[in-house]
Each structure stands twice: as C-alpha cells, then as structure tokens.
Design an enzyme around this catalytic site. Structure first.
Site, PDB file in Angstrom:
ATOM      1  N   PRO A   2      -5.183   6.634   0.861  1.00  0.00           N
ATOM      2  CA  PRO A   2      -6.366   6.139   0.160  1.00  0.00           C
ATOM      3  C   PRO A   2      -6.027   5.643  -1.246  1.00  0.00           C
ATOM      4  O   PRO A   2      -5.475   6.369  -2.055  1.00  0.00           O
ATOM      5  CB  PRO A   2      -7.288   7.354   0.104  1.00  0.00           C
ATOM      6  CG  PRO A   2      -6.849   8.222   1.230  1.00  0.00           C
ATOM      7  CD  PRO A   2      -5.366   7.998   1.350  1.00  0.00           C
ATOM      8  N   GLU A   3      -6.322   4.376  -1.497  1.00  0.00           N
ATOM      9  CA  GLU A   3      -6.206   3.788  -2.827  1.00  0.00           C
ATOM     10  C   GLU A   3      -7.625   3.501  -3.308  1.00  0.00           C
ATOM     11  O   GLU A   3      -8.586   3.961  -2.705  1.00  0.00           O
ATOM     12  CB  GLU A   3      -5.354   2.508  -2.764  1.00  0.00           C
ATOM     13  CG  GLU A   3      -3.975   2.739  -2.165  1.00  0.00           C
ATOM     14  CD  GLU A   3      -3.118   1.482  -2.111  1.00  0.00           C
ATOM     15  OE1 GLU A   3      -3.329   0.575  -2.932  1.00  0.00           O
ATOM     16  OE2 GLU A   3      -2.238   1.423  -1.239  1.00  0.00           O
ATOM     17  N   LYS A  61      -8.001   7.405  -8.002  1.00  0.00           N
ATOM     18  CA  LYS A  61      -8.024   7.601  -6.556  1.00  0.00           C
ATOM     19  C   LYS A  61      -8.649   8.939  -6.177  1.00  0.00           C
ATOM     20  O   LYS A  61      -8.266   9.543  -5.177  1.00  0.00           O
ATOM     21  CB  LYS A  61      -6.600   7.504  -5.996  1.00  0.00           C
ATOM     22  CG  LYS A  61      -5.903   6.181  -6.292  1.00  0.00           C
ATOM     23  CD  LYS A  61      -4.451   6.201  -5.869  1.00  0.00           C
ATOM     24  CE  LYS A  61      -3.689   5.008  -6.420  1.00  0.00           C
ATOM     25  NZ  LYS A  61      -2.245   5.117  -6.190  1.00  0.00           N
ATOM     26  N   HIS A  93      -7.688  20.139  10.921  1.00  0.00           N
ATOM     27  CA  HIS A  93      -7.246  19.763   9.581  1.00  0.00           C
ATOM     28  C   HIS A  93      -8.370  19.813   8.541  1.00  0.00           C
ATOM     29  O   HIS A  93      -8.204  19.286   7.446  1.00  0.00           O
ATOM     30  CB  HIS A  93      -6.592  18.381   9.594  1.00  0.00           C
ATOM     31  CG  HIS A  93      -5.308  18.335  10.369  1.00  0.00           C
ATOM     32  ND1 HIS A  93      -5.214  17.742  11.601  1.00  0.00           N
ATOM     33  CD2 HIS A  93      -4.075  18.825  10.089  1.00  0.00           C
ATOM     34  CE1 HIS A  93      -3.967  17.858  12.055  1.00  0.00           C
ATOM     35  NE2 HIS A  93      -3.262  18.508  11.159  1.00  0.00           N
ATOM     36  N   ARG A 113      -2.018  15.905   6.340  1.00  0.00           N
ATOM     37  CA  ARG A 113      -0.753  16.371   5.795  1.00  0.00           C
ATOM     38  C   ARG A 113      -0.908  17.402   4.690  1.00  0.00           C
ATOM     39  O   ARG A 113       0.059  18.080   4.334  1.00  0.00           O
ATOM     40  CB  ARG A 113       0.069  15.170   5.314  1.00  0.00           C
ATOM     41  CG  ARG A 113       0.673  14.441   6.492  1.00  0.00           C
ATOM     42  CD  ARG A 113       1.130  13.058   6.145  1.00  0.00           C
ATOM     43  NE  ARG A 113       2.201  13.050   5.175  1.00  0.00           N
ATOM     44  CZ  ARG A 113       2.753  11.916   4.708  1.00  0.00           C
ATOM     45  NH1 ARG A 113       2.320  10.761   5.136  1.00  0.00           N
ATOM     46  NH2 ARG A 113       3.700  11.975   3.843  1.00  0.00           N
ATOM     47  N   ARG A 154       7.528  -4.224 -20.635  1.00  0.00           N
ATOM     48  CA  ARG A 154       8.337  -3.439 -19.696  1.00  0.00           C
ATOM     49  C   ARG A 154       9.396  -4.313 -19.052  1.00  0.00           C
ATOM     50  O   ARG A 154       9.142  -5.464 -18.718  1.00  0.00           O
ATOM     51  CB  ARG A 154       7.447  -2.824 -18.623  1.00  0.00           C
ATOM     52  CG  ARG A 154       6.533  -1.752 -19.152  1.00  0.00           C
ATOM     53  CD  ARG A 154       6.142  -0.832 -18.034  1.00  0.00           C
ATOM     54  NE  ARG A 154       5.565   0.381 -18.576  1.00  0.00           N
ATOM     55  CZ  ARG A 154       5.562   1.549 -17.941  1.00  0.00           C
ATOM     56  NH1 ARG A 154       6.092   1.637 -16.750  1.00  0.00           N
ATOM     57  NH2 ARG A 154       5.030   2.612 -18.487  1.00  0.00           N
ATOM     58  N   ARG A 266       9.752   2.606  -2.294  1.00  0.00           N
ATOM     59  CA  ARG A 266       8.508   2.256  -1.614  1.00  0.00           C
ATOM     60  C   ARG A 266       8.663   0.894  -0.950  1.00  0.00           C
ATOM     61  O   ARG A 266       9.305  -0.006  -1.501  1.00  0.00           O
ATOM     62  CB  ARG A 266       7.344   2.176  -2.611  1.00  0.00           C
ATOM     63  CG  ARG A 266       7.073   3.458  -3.363  1.00  0.00           C
ATOM     64  CD  ARG A 266       6.436   4.486  -2.438  1.00  0.00           C
ATOM     65  NE  ARG A 266       6.123   5.715  -3.119  1.00  0.00           N
ATOM     66  CZ  ARG A 266       6.905   6.804  -3.096  1.00  0.00           C
ATOM     67  NH1 ARG A 266       8.037   6.805  -2.448  1.00  0.00           N
ATOM     68  NH2 ARG A 266       6.527   7.891  -3.726  1.00  0.00           N
TER      69      ARG A 266
END
Length: 278
Positions: A2-3, A61, A93, A113, A154, A266
């Site tokens: 989930p974002e 989030k 769960h 998880r 950056r 990632r």
DNA sequence: CATATGTCCTGAGAGC
DNA sequence: TGCTCTCAGGACATAT
C-alpha cells in the site's frame, strides 16, 4: 504494498466510523507471530475504550483515527496490511480489532506478512514519530518548488530519492516508476542534474498518477493482496505503464520493451525510448 | 549530515 | 509431484 493511493482508498472506505465510540480494542487471536502493537494491548485498550472517533486522516502511508481524547490510532500497513470494515480475505491473518458502538461495523486490521503495526499515540508521541522531521510534505500537497528545493542538490538517482519519506511522504516503489515514465524521466538521472522545467514535469506527473490511481482505488497486483476497506480489488494495475511490465511493449511509444533494473535493492521499470538517460 | 546495506515477515512462483 | 530456494518492498536499525 500500500502506497498513497491504496492508503487513501482505505481511509475513504472507513469514513463511516466517524462519530462511533470504541467499545473494545484488542489483538485478534492469530496463530502467527503477533504484529507490533504500541502500547501493550492492556494499556492500549485502557486509553482507547470509551473514546469517540472524531476524524479519519491519512499521514503518508498510514491511516489515522483521531480520538476525542486527542490521542490517535495509527494503522501502518507496510507491505501487506489492510484496514477493513467487512469480509477479510481470510480469518487467519486478522491481527487487531476495534469494536465500535452503534450500527457501525467493527474495524479490523488484517496483515498477511505482519510487518505492519497498530499504535495509539498521544499528541507528543505523534509529533515524535510522524512529525515534520520524520516525514516530508504529503505527495498530494507538495508544490513543484518544494519538491525541487528538497531534492535538487542530491547526487543520488531520482527514483530511489523519491522513496525517501523524509523528503516527500506517500510515494512508494510502484508509483515512483509510474510517475517517472509519465514525466519522461530516466530513473537513474541524478537529482542535481534536473532543470526547473524537469522538476515541474516530475511534479505534474506525480500529481497526475496519484490522482488517477486514487480514482481507480489503487493497484491490486497479481498476488491479490491489496483490497479496499470492503475487501474489493483496485483497478489501477490495468493502467500501469511500466510497473511489473518487463518485456512488454511500452504503451506510449508502442514499440519498445519495458526494462527492469534494480536500484537500491528495489525493482525499477522504465521505457528506454520514452525515458532517455540525458 | 548523507548515503548504503541488512532485517523483519509470508506465500507465490521458479527450478530441479 | 514435491521439495527447496528466491523474491516482493515499507520502514527502521546500523554502518560507513
């Protein structure tokens, strides 16, 4: 994972709990290792029971229930967490239950998880854990100028930089790839090489992709984990331009295969024709 | 301070 | 077919 769009969809799905009082708050019986609950369940219940929910917010989030005591209940789904008011994908769960007053269905936290957490924080604790020194401006509220100011010096590649929640809150791995494709920006471009016009493109693409994903109620990937508060799948996965589309033809140029690379451990997906390196 | 890496967790899917 | 192994990535801890 989930974002922002998925968490915002969860938030909207549970707005009906506003006004309800908390009758009980406790971990669900679950044979898996318990998720993080703070404070410990007994104290959690002591501080939550009898309080009324006055608002449901999203902070980055996380889904946040504001209580009339000024405490807040924070659900942080991380990889596989869901905030539900009905029909969990399965019983085993289920991790946490808020029993509510009136006709309002109970609020459940489900997490396959179990990397997520449920916390009850005082205003001070909230500031320490989720204040501006921990989280940058929300991705839907940040201006193009702020985005540029926070990243322009950056020397890191832009894609992993967008995942840093202290810079900007709400962007995760999936939408970082998607927004850079819309901005026609190579994911490995160094932040300090972007012009003002390029930052504006990135900012516009960010707003666009998040708003569109919210309209489709988020992305449910092939593992089917993500669901809204009513246990329904999202629809934005059918509109991904690059994420999880390695080897498939770019939907924009119609001729080049989408590539998958790894940045900061990632997966990143992009079109080498639409997103030039320079 | 910035930046990089390792860790937690479960289940899907790959490979043999 | 059944086993073992890898991988998915959000946030945080620890290292450089």
């Amino acid at each position: 994972m989930p974002e922002l769009p998925e968490v915002e969809t969860m938030r909207r799905g549970v707005l009906g709990v506003i006004g309800a009082a908390i009758l009980d708050a406790h971990p669900a019986t679950c044979s898996y290792r318990p998720i993080a609950v703070y404070p410990a369940p007994r104290l959690f219940a002591q501080r939550a029971v009898g309080r009324r929910i006055v608002a449901v917010d999203r902070v980055g989030k996380r889904v946040v229930l504001r209580l009339d005591s000024n405490d807040a209940v924070i659900f942080e789904p991380r990889m596989t967490g869901l905030v539900l008011i009905a029909n969990p994908p399965n019983q085993e769960h289920l991790r946490f239950r808020l029993q509510l007053s009136g006709d309002v269905a109970d609020l459940w936290y489900w997490d396959r998880r179990g990397l997520g957490s449920v916390r009850l924080l005082s205003p001070d604790e909230f500031q320490n854990a989720l204040g501006p020194h921990k989280l940058g401006p929300d991705a839907l509220a940040i201006t193009a100028g702020e985005l540029q100011a926070r990243l322009q010096y950056r020397r890191t590649p832009i894609k992993p930089a967008l995942l840093d929640q202290r810079i900007i809150a709400g962007v995760g791995n999936l939408y970082a790839s998607e927004l850079l494709h819309r901005a026609k920006m190579h994911p490995a471009r160094s932040c300090d090489s972007l012009s003002r016009a390029a930052w504006r493109r990135v900012h516009a693409a960010l707003q666009e992709v998040l708003e569109e994903a919210i309209r489709y109620e988020g992305s449910t990937l092939s593992d089917g984990t993500y669901r809204n508060a009513l246990n329904e799948a999202g629809g934005f996965q059918n509109h991904h331009r690059v994420y999880d589309r390695e080897g498939q033809t770019c939907r924009t140029c119609q001729r080049t295969a989408i590539l998958r690379i790894v940045q900061a451990q990632r997966a990143t997906f992009y079109c080498p024709r639409c997103q030039k390196a320079s």
